[in-house]
Design an enzyme around this catalytic site. Structure first.
Site, PDB file in Angstrom:
ATOM      1  N   SER A   1      44.384  41.642  46.442  1.00  0.00           N
ATOM      2  CA  SER A   1      43.411  40.648  46.946  1.00  0.00           C
ATOM      3  C   SER A   1      43.413  39.389  46.163  1.00  0.00           C
ATOM      4  CB  SER A   1      41.859  41.152  46.741  1.00  0.00           C
ATOM      5  OG  SER A   1      41.525  41.217  45.437  1.00  0.00           O
TER       6      SER A   1
ATOM      7  N   LYS B   1      38.879  39.279  40.044  1.00  0.00           N
ATOM      8  CA  LYS B   1      38.409  38.219  40.900  1.00  0.00           C
ATOM      9  C   LYS B   1      38.217  36.947  40.398  1.00  0.00           C
ATOM     10  CE  LYS B   1      37.681  40.626  44.839  1.00  0.00           C
ATOM     11  NZ  LYS B   1      38.784  41.746  44.504  1.00  0.00           N
TER      12      LYS B   1
END
Lengths: 150, 425
Positions: free
Chosen positions: A66, A103
């Site tokens: 991701s 992230k």
């Protein structure tokens, strides 16, 4: 265009944290070496650059895809410094519901979010979840050769 | 007045585990000794449910179901302790590592206001940088600093910091509430001897006549009286009756580079430590081996490694300890340095007979201890003659089987590449 390899020094063999390799002083861009390279002055310690604060630096393995838009791929080695106060826009490791997640820390409409770097994934709101920033990812290391340690 | 601080990591082993797994936060968590035999560390949530040193197989199942028990992960704890102490050294003077989770810090020269600010900065730095919460007690002597730390840890609202003014009435009132055995260096046995002469709390010990204390007890206890009055006069090495660990560390007469000489020094430390263990009727579960170059010569290459290793079983057998120390030494020694000191810390002490020592030791226990000594002596000579492991310590409370059991091990997050934390992207 061919790449000329010029051996420039020997790796010090010792057990300490120091890893000193004399590096060419200019970025090697598959062209001509610079005459300035003759004026190298001291060994460059890569570890001291990448890990300036060993006491609060940890290594974490990235798992998943991701974050590929910022160059972090599955299996990369992350250097994480827990002493740094996370800023918006930085890549962080977050402890979310007991699990570690990588992230980008960001804001959407003023609210804090964990933002992935892959359009196949949605942002995750931080509010309302049991989480805290575990550390700031300072570097990620990806092996280019499959023959070396990675 | 020179100020001394004692920094103590709260629930250190559990905090290390929580640092890498926040799912353990707020839950009753315990860490187990070698062979997962008994509890050697507890989170605050576990304390009301299970006693320190409790044998695992005796924990009632209704409690066992709702608690988390982890096998001891010594490589992790040793590495985290090293990190915490490195942060102390970066931000404080006079750091003395007293145990795996406690260090004395020198706060000489700080005013009262600067002190509190500095302590909170230190707590923040360590808490954020390693995930380990620490509490710091400060006073003008080590004994009082230790009392202060205990309060800093236990009293809600102290925000992890406590300063004890030796002359204040609040300190007097506080000492009145403390039993002598709450003080550093006083065992249950010594406490009952003090009670026999009418000293039943820390305050009456402070008020006792130092000369008479020296006469009837020891020079060290006399100095403890002065420490209670605020005068620092006991060095860490001189402290008797260590319940938590036994640290033997020596600075060499000259810098050593030869591994054989250093190994010999470590062997002597192991010997001395094992002897102290036997004398106090304890066994150690783990050992920390450390080396150090001369910090006062920063122009020389610096190297201060330490490694925490589990002993094969809780033991005071000098051979087992020596072997483990040697193993650790081989892992950390590097020939490029001039070493100035070496240390062996025996830690996670449990009673030799797998039972908690009574707080108030009686004459009967003294005899039992002597018998234990003779037994260990006999075990030593049998093992010498017929080979190590011919005779092993046993007891009714031990589980059957001598295989090393560690069913609940967490990864060596910081010391093994294959076990570093994984973060999902």
């Amino acid at each position: 265009m061919s790449l000329t390899v010029i051996p420039i020094g020997q790796l010090q063999d010792n057990d300490s944290l120091d890893l000193c390799i004399p590096l060419a002083l200019c970025r090697v861009s598959a062209g001509f070496p610079s005459p300035a390279d003759d004026h190298m002055e001291k060994d460059l310690n890569i570890l001291r650059q990448l890990v300036p604060r060993p006491s609060t630096t940890f290594f974490v393995r990235a798992s998943g895809d991701s974050m590929v838009n910022t160059g972090i791929y599955d299996g990369d080695l992350l250097i994480v410094d827990r002493s740094m106060e996370a800023q918006f826009g930085e890549v962080v490791v977050v402890s979310l519901n007991g699990e570690m997640t990588v992230k980008t820390l960001g804001k959407i409409k003023g609210e804090p979010y964990l933002i992935p770097q892959n359009k196949r994934y949605p942002p995750l709101p931080l509010r309302g979840h049991e989480c805290h920033v575990w550390g700031v990812v300072t570097y990620n290391i990806k092996a280019q050769s499959s023959r070396v340690w990675h | 007045m020179a100020l001394i601080g004692l920094s103590d990591a709260n629930n250190f082993y559990v905090s290390c585990e929580r640092s890498f797994n926040s799912a353990l936060d707020g839950r009753p968590v315990g860490v187990l000794s070698n062979n997962d035999g008994c509890i050697i560390a507890r989170s605050n949530e576990l304390k009301p449910l299970v006693d320190m040193g409790a044998a695992v197989h005796l924990i009632p199942s209704h409690i066992r179901k709702k608690i988390v028990l982890l096998s001891s992960n010594y490589p992790l704890y040793g590495d985290m302790s090293r990190r915490v102490n490195a942060l102390y050294r970066d931000n404080s003077a006079g750091v003395i590592e007293y145990s795996i989770d406690e260090s004395f810090l020198d706060f000489d020269g700080f005013t009262r206001i600067q002190l509190e600010d500095h302590v909170q900065v230190l707590r923040q730095l360590v808490g954020r940088g390693t995930g380990i919460p620490i509490s710091i007690g400060v006073s003008s002597s080590k004994v009082l600093a230790k009392v202060a730390t205990k309060i800093a840890k236990k009293v809600p609202g102290s925000n992890g910091f406590m300063y004890l003014d030796p002359g204040a009435t609040s300190t007097t009132r506080l000492l009145e509430q403390l039993a002598p055995s709450d003080l550093w260096g006083i065992s249950g046995r010594l406490e009952s001897r003090l009670r026999d002469v009418g000293i039943s709390n820390a305050l009456s010990l402070r008020e006792a006549c130092p000369r008479r204390i020296r006469k009837h007890f020891s020079v060290v206890l006399e100095r403890l009286v002065h420490e209670l009055r605020g005068t620092s006069c006991i060095s860490v090495d001189e402290m008797e009756h260590p319940r938590k660990n036994i640290m033997t560390s020596r600075t060499f007469g000259r810098e050593l580079t030869c591994p054989f000489a250093i190994r010999e020094a470590l062997r002597r430390h192991a010997f001395r430590g094992a002897e102290k263990l036997r004398r106090q009727g304890s066994c150690a579960c783990a050992v920390v081996v450390s080396l150090g170059t001369n910090r006062h010569k920063p122009e020389l290459p610096q190297y201060h490694p330490s490694l925490m290793l589990q002993l094969p079983e809780p033991t005071n057998d000098v051979r087992l300890i020596s072997e483990t120390v040697n193993r650790g030494f081989k892992q950390i020694f590097s020939s490029n340095y001039r070493y100035q000191r070496a240390g062996v810390m025996l830690t996670d002490l449990v009673a030799s007979e797998s039972k908690q020592n009574d707080l108030l030791d009686t004459e009967q226990d003294e005899r039992r201890r002597e018998r234990n000594d003779r037994l260990m002596g006999a075990v030593d000579s049998i093992n010498t003659k017929f080979g190590r492991g011919s005779v092993l310590l046993g007891g009714a409370s031990k589980q059957a089987g001598w295989q090393i059991r560690a069913a609940h091990l967490t990864p060596r997050y910081t010391t093994n590449w294959a076990e570093i934390p994984v973060a999902k992207t």
